[in-house]
Design a protein around this motif. Structure first.
Motif, PDB file in Angstrom:
ATOM      1  N   GLY A 177       0.830  -1.186   0.000  1.00 52.68           N
ATOM      2  CA  GLY A 177       0.000   0.000   0.000  1.00 52.68           C
ATOM      3  C   GLY A 177       0.864   1.235   0.000  1.00 52.68           C
ATOM      4  O   GLY A 177       2.019   1.199   0.450  1.00 52.68           O
ATOM      5  N   VAL A 178       0.329   2.317  -0.552  1.00 54.83           N
ATOM      6  CA  VAL A 178       0.995   3.612  -0.455  1.00 54.83           C
ATOM      7  C   VAL A 178      -0.084   4.625  -0.081  1.00 54.83           C
ATOM      8  O   VAL A 178      -1.096   4.742  -0.772  1.00 54.83           O
ATOM      9  CB  VAL A 178       1.663   4.039  -1.774  1.00 54.83           C
ATOM     10  N   SER A 179       0.114   5.317   1.017  1.00 56.42           N
ATOM     11  CA  SER A 179      -0.843   6.351   1.428  1.00 56.42           C
ATOM     12  C   SER A 179      -0.217   7.191   2.529  1.00 56.42           C
ATOM     13  O   SER A 179       0.881   6.888   3.005  1.00 56.42           O
ATOM     14  CB  SER A 179      -2.139   5.723   1.928  1.00 56.42           C
ATOM     15  N   PHE A 180      -0.935   8.250   2.923  1.00 54.14           N
ATOM     16  CA  PHE A 180      -0.516   9.072   4.054  1.00 54.14           C
ATOM     17  C   PHE A 180      -1.420   8.837   5.261  1.00 54.14           C
ATOM     18  O   PHE A 180      -1.580   9.715   6.087  1.00 54.14           O
ATOM     19  CB  PHE A 180      -0.510  10.545   3.653  1.00 54.14           C
ATOM     20  N   GLY A 181      -2.036   7.664   5.317  1.00 53.91           N
ATOM     21  CA  GLY A 181      -2.883   7.352   6.463  1.00 53.91           C
ATOM     22  C   GLY A 181      -4.004   8.349   6.609  1.00 53.91           C
ATOM     23  O   GLY A 181      -4.690   8.676   5.636  1.00 53.91           O
ATOM     24  N   GLU A 182      -4.183   8.848   7.822  1.00 52.57           N
ATOM     25  CA  GLU A 182      -5.267   9.768   8.112  1.00 52.57           C
ATOM     26  C   GLU A 182      -5.181  11.026   7.255  1.00 52.57           C
ATOM     27  O   GLU A 182      -6.178  11.691   6.994  1.00 52.57           O
ATOM     28  CB  GLU A 182      -5.228  10.167   9.599  1.00 52.57           C
ATOM     29  N   LEU A 183      -3.979  11.354   6.821  1.00 56.62           N
ATOM     30  CA  LEU A 183      -3.799  12.644   6.153  1.00 56.62           C
ATOM     31  C   LEU A 183      -4.230  12.620   4.695  1.00 56.62           C
ATOM     32  O   LEU A 183      -4.495  13.676   4.108  1.00 56.62           O
ATOM     33  CB  LEU A 183      -2.335  13.083   6.271  1.00 56.62           C
ATOM     34  N   GLY A 184      -4.302  11.461   4.081  1.00 53.75           N
ATOM     35  CA  GLY A 184      -4.811  11.417   2.707  1.00 53.75           C
ATOM     36  C   GLY A 184      -4.149  10.367   1.849  1.00 53.75           C
ATOM     37  O   GLY A 184      -3.292   9.595   2.311  1.00 53.75           O
ATOM     38  N   LEU A 185      -4.560  10.333   0.592  1.00 46.69           N
ATOM     39  CA  LEU A 185      -4.027   9.394  -0.380  1.00 46.69           C
ATOM     40  C   LEU A 185      -2.743   9.960  -0.979  1.00 46.69           C
ATOM     41  O   LEU A 185      -2.458  11.156  -0.862  1.00 46.69           O
ATOM     42  CB  LEU A 185      -5.058   9.126  -1.469  1.00 46.69           C
ATOM     43  N   ALA A 186      -1.999   9.115  -1.649  1.00 47.41           N
ATOM     44  CA  ALA A 186      -0.718   9.518  -2.238  1.00 47.41           C
ATOM     45  C   ALA A 186      -0.948   9.826  -3.720  1.00 47.41           C
ATOM     46  O   ALA A 186      -1.127   8.915  -4.526  1.00 47.41           O
ATOM     47  CB  ALA A 186       0.297   8.387  -2.070  1.00 47.41           C
ATOM     48  N   PRO A 187      -0.930  11.106  -4.088  1.00 49.84           N
ATOM     49  CA  PRO A 187      -1.384  11.466  -5.436  1.00 49.84           C
ATOM     50  C   PRO A 187      -0.467  11.002  -6.564  1.00 49.84           C
ATOM     51  O   PRO A 187      -0.948  10.574  -7.614  1.00 49.84           O
ATOM     52  CB  PRO A 187      -1.465  13.003  -5.382  1.00 49.84           C
ATOM     53  N   ARG A 188       0.843  11.093  -6.381  1.00 52.72           N
ATOM     54  CA  ARG A 188       1.748  10.686  -7.468  1.00 52.72           C
ATOM     55  C   ARG A 188       1.729   9.167  -7.658  1.00 52.72           C
ATOM     56  O   ARG A 188       1.849   8.680  -8.784  1.00 52.72           O
ATOM     57  CB  ARG A 188       3.184  11.174  -7.185  1.00 52.72           C
TER      58      ARG A 188
END
Lengths: 248, 277, 277, 248
Positions: free
Chosen positions: B76-87
């Motif tokens: 997985g790639v994400s920023f957790g609570e802070l949001g999705l990973a756009p790139r």
């Protein structure tokens, strides 16, 4: 006493944690985390929340390795999973919408779900959005399978599915969900209209009981304060926790 | 007595990572080597094969957006609570990078197998998942120890990356580094052929002979380069030193929604200053 | 906040080890629970199956001599430079105990497999050894990942003992214990169903929240009983506290050459005093 | 300069460690340990001794697990093994004499030999006693096999056999020992009379060179002092180290 949707859901989850000791919650899951902290408080520490990503509520010191090892050892009693899609057999999709791999909508990924769904006895599916977009007949990608054929090592799997509209329990033998509770303000027909998969009905389907007032008070007080260390934004915006840290 | 190890600059560390290298990197937890990631982007490294152990965040999104990664392997790639990973999201949707989807404990298990010098390891679960369907490098066999036969179980091959790197709390003059409870960094260092480390502070003594610190220390035996880079994990956190800069991450996620916004972020943050603010 | 854990006596810990229990115990390194071994001998426990991880010393020789062990699984029993283990030697030569010979890394690997909840693990080497010939619980398969087929490799089943125990430097009031760099004790605690610990000193604080100590701490999640036993590893060593009493061991080896001499040693050392001198 | 047998053997071993970096020595092995420490000193720390059981000379912090993992990773260049019996094909026996398992003479056990003999490129066999009792045609129990059939993963294996009487090198292709050096005071015939297995002869078989004087001085000084931390008895009795600790 008036209550918010989040408070309702925390209390719904907490009821499913009665008698459960080792309660683990993944990252980015403030509502299940709040329910786990509530049970710790209500049992004077007998119930043990293990919140991934928390430094305060993670009584383990070997990072994600130790957590997954614990699950493999049978030392995790409850875990929570969600899904960009969840289907009527309990399969969940955390990878994306469309044809893999160049999907129309790419989601973060499966994380530990493919493993934890089979190794943790009680997995509670939690997804607030209750729509035919999320609750589909068949997921586009099975991140983790809701059931396994005989002979496959499996300790448990889906126990219940909780949304902002209803509570379903999972029938492991029939691989199907059964609608047991509808939250106040919704009807069985509302649920049916917003669910893409076929499901069974409890007899009777009941209205979800409101939060217990004493628990609600705890959630707004001690639990919100504790939760703010890991989910400052959620604690502030959803539980009205006002002493939040500056770095929100 | 152990020999002393020379210190390098973060640019020298970055230069040790060649195009096409096979990297395995820990998740964005305490001690992510963001300053080194910036130096890699400035150096223009290309065609990396990166395994995130087991998930990616800012480190992954930056390298993907900057065009450094050809293949990513992760859960997985994400920023957790802070949001999705756009790139990450755009690169997978457009097919700009190849992704090998995995599940967290399979990656941990594969790196542990690499550490142990064994070619593969079994792992429970996963059966029935499309993660398995799409991984032609994973196998299913019947457990040879099952009493009555049957009992299918997944086998995953070991991961032995060319290089791993991370940011550590302390480094000493002998080349030892202290990572505290981040045990998976030691596992990665053992599995990798080379380990590069940026350190927040210099430790005046030998970390391997301190009775309490030794438990969280990685021996210089595994370390091929160390750079002293204060604030080397910023805007992410380093336990005991600084917290994650949530505003920075939120702003990043917003700005990196577009290619242009991401380029502006790089210009300002990576190319504008030698060290991230 | 974590709940506090009640302290037990060493006799209470010993009473939790039933006849026929399957134990796995670390080697006689820093932090061997000799006081608990004495209590077990006083309690008269019988028919133990003990895996030494990976080798035994005083702990093994005492339990064997006292008739507590039915089966021992290990890669060796000795006192290193100080001498051979007389009660072990006689018991194997006479057939009084059953021995499952192993090799060190196979035992480590099996316990790590137990920790990881997998049924078996591959391991390199061993092929051609009679250790393998006599272990009908080990298997050889062709590595399923070998490119051209072939590549035989040994598989060993996981070890998940009923109980492990050891002596630790510190215990806190929450039931956490600090073992420092003795990582294999954490692996054992993870693999075992129950973990019993004697601790040298009480730690005033929470070992899991101390930034530097946490790396060497085992969480109370794994611990089912703790007893405060100062000098609990004597006459063996506890790093940072006391060294091994070499004279005691040399005298032991001499005295334990005969059954009568061993009985005299037990009378004086185990039965004469509640805690070993 | 006069020298003892132990000093001779330390220097013989040290010559086999030239150019080797990661030199590991098992427990209860003072002579190989002294040779490894000597090489560390002579290379200003480039050669790295890893002495199992030592807290000072063990640059690893995960006990035996890490050591065996290092060997499996290919990060151990040299290791030492001995044997209650060693046979002409390089098989070693650390388990006992007689029929397994109720052996006539039970020895401690195989330790890591079954693994390390195959994973470490250069294994030096070291056994002081040179007799037909030890050097047998065929070991009673193969703790670790001297060679493997084609297709078996094997990085190395026996490199040489050093005794109090001679030095043999091992021919990996023929699975046989070749006598290369005889220590001063012994002849090839002496070696043959005391060796139970058949072996080849180098042409010529030479006399083992005596210890290099500078190395001998180091052994008696710095190396003895360093060794005394782990082998106080050996350092005191064999190298004449006088400042030994009280607890010998």
């Amino acid at each position: 006493m008036a209550f918010s949707r989040e408070e309702q859901l925390i209390c719904v989850i907490a009821r499913m944690l009665e008698g459960q000791r080792n309660i683990s919650v993944g990252t980015n899951s403030p509502i299940p985390a709040a329910a786990a902290l509530l049970m710790e408080r209500l049992t004077d520490g007998w119930a043990r929340p293990l919140l991934l990503g928390s430094s305060r509520h993670y009584p383990a010191n070997d990072g994600g390795v130790e957590f997954h090892d614990r699950a493999a050892q049978g030392r995790v009693d409850v875990f929570f999973l969600g899904g960009g899609q969840i289907d009527g057999e309990g399969n969940i999709n955390l990878v994306g919408i469309g044809a893999y791999p160049k999907m129309k909508v790419r989601l973060p990924g499966s994380f530990g779900s493919a493993f934890l769904y089979l190794t943790v006895p009680r997995v509670i599916l939690f997804r607030e959005e209750h729509s035919a977009r999320v609750l589909v007949p068949k997921v586009d990608f099975i991140s983790a399978a809701g059931w396994s054929p005989p002979g496959v090592f499996r300790r448990g799997g889906p126990y219940a599915l909780i949304t902002s509209m209803a509570v379903f329990f999972y029938d492991k033998d029939r691989h199907r969900f059964r609608l047991d509770y509808v939250h106040a303000g919704n009807s069985v027909d509302d649920v049916r209209a917003n669910t893409g998969f076929d499901f069974d009905l409890a007899s009777p389907v009941r209205e979800t009981p409101p939060p217990e007032p004493d628990r609600l008070a705890l959630i707004r007080g001690e639990i919100a304060a504790e939760l703010a260390h890991l989910y400052p934004k959620f604690a502030a915006e959803k539980l009205g926790y006002t002493a939040a840290a500056a770095n929100v | 007595m152990p020999a002393t190890a020379p210190m390098m600059s973060v640019e020298e560390l970055a230069a040790r990572i060649p195009d096409g290298a096979h990297l395995a990197l820990s998740k964005d937890d305490s001690g992510t080597a963001i300053a080194l990631i910036h130096a890699m982007i400035r150096g223009g490294v290309k065609n990396l094969h990166v395994v995130y152990v087991p998930v990616g965040g800012l480190m992954a999104d930056l390298l993907i957006g900057a065009g450094c990664i050809a293949t990513i392997e992760c859960s997985g790639v994400s920023f957790g609570e802070l949001g999705l990973a756009p790139r990450f999201r755009d690169a997978v949707q457009s097919g700009a990078i190849r992704i090998k989807d995995a599940t967290c404990p399979a990656i941990y298990a594969a790196v542990q197998a690499g550490e142990r010098g064994i070619p593969f390891t079994p792992i429970r679960g996963i059966l029935g998942s499309d993660v398995l369907s799409y991984r032609d490098d994973w196998k299913v066999v019947d457990n040879p120890f099952a009493a009555g036969g049957g009992d299918p179980i997944v086998l995953v091959p070991a991961i032995n990356p060319d290089i791993t790197f991370f940011h550590a709390r302390w480094g000493d003059r002998y080349g030892n580094v202290w990572v505290g409870k981040r045990r998976e960094l030691a596992t990665l260092a053992h599995a990798a052929r080379e380990t590069l480390v940026t350190v927040e502070d210099l430790y005046d003594g030998n970390l391997m002979t301190d009775e309490t610190l030794v438990a969280g220390t990685i021996s210089s035996l595994y370390i091929s380069g160390v750079a002293h880079v204060p604030h080397g994990a910023k805007p992410l956190n380093l336990d005991g030193c600084y917290d994650i800069d949530r505003k920075h991450i939120r702003d990043y996620i917003r700005e990196a929604q577009t290619v242009e916004g991401f380029a502006a972020y790089l210009d300002r943050t990576v190319f504008g200053n030698k060290v991230a603010a």
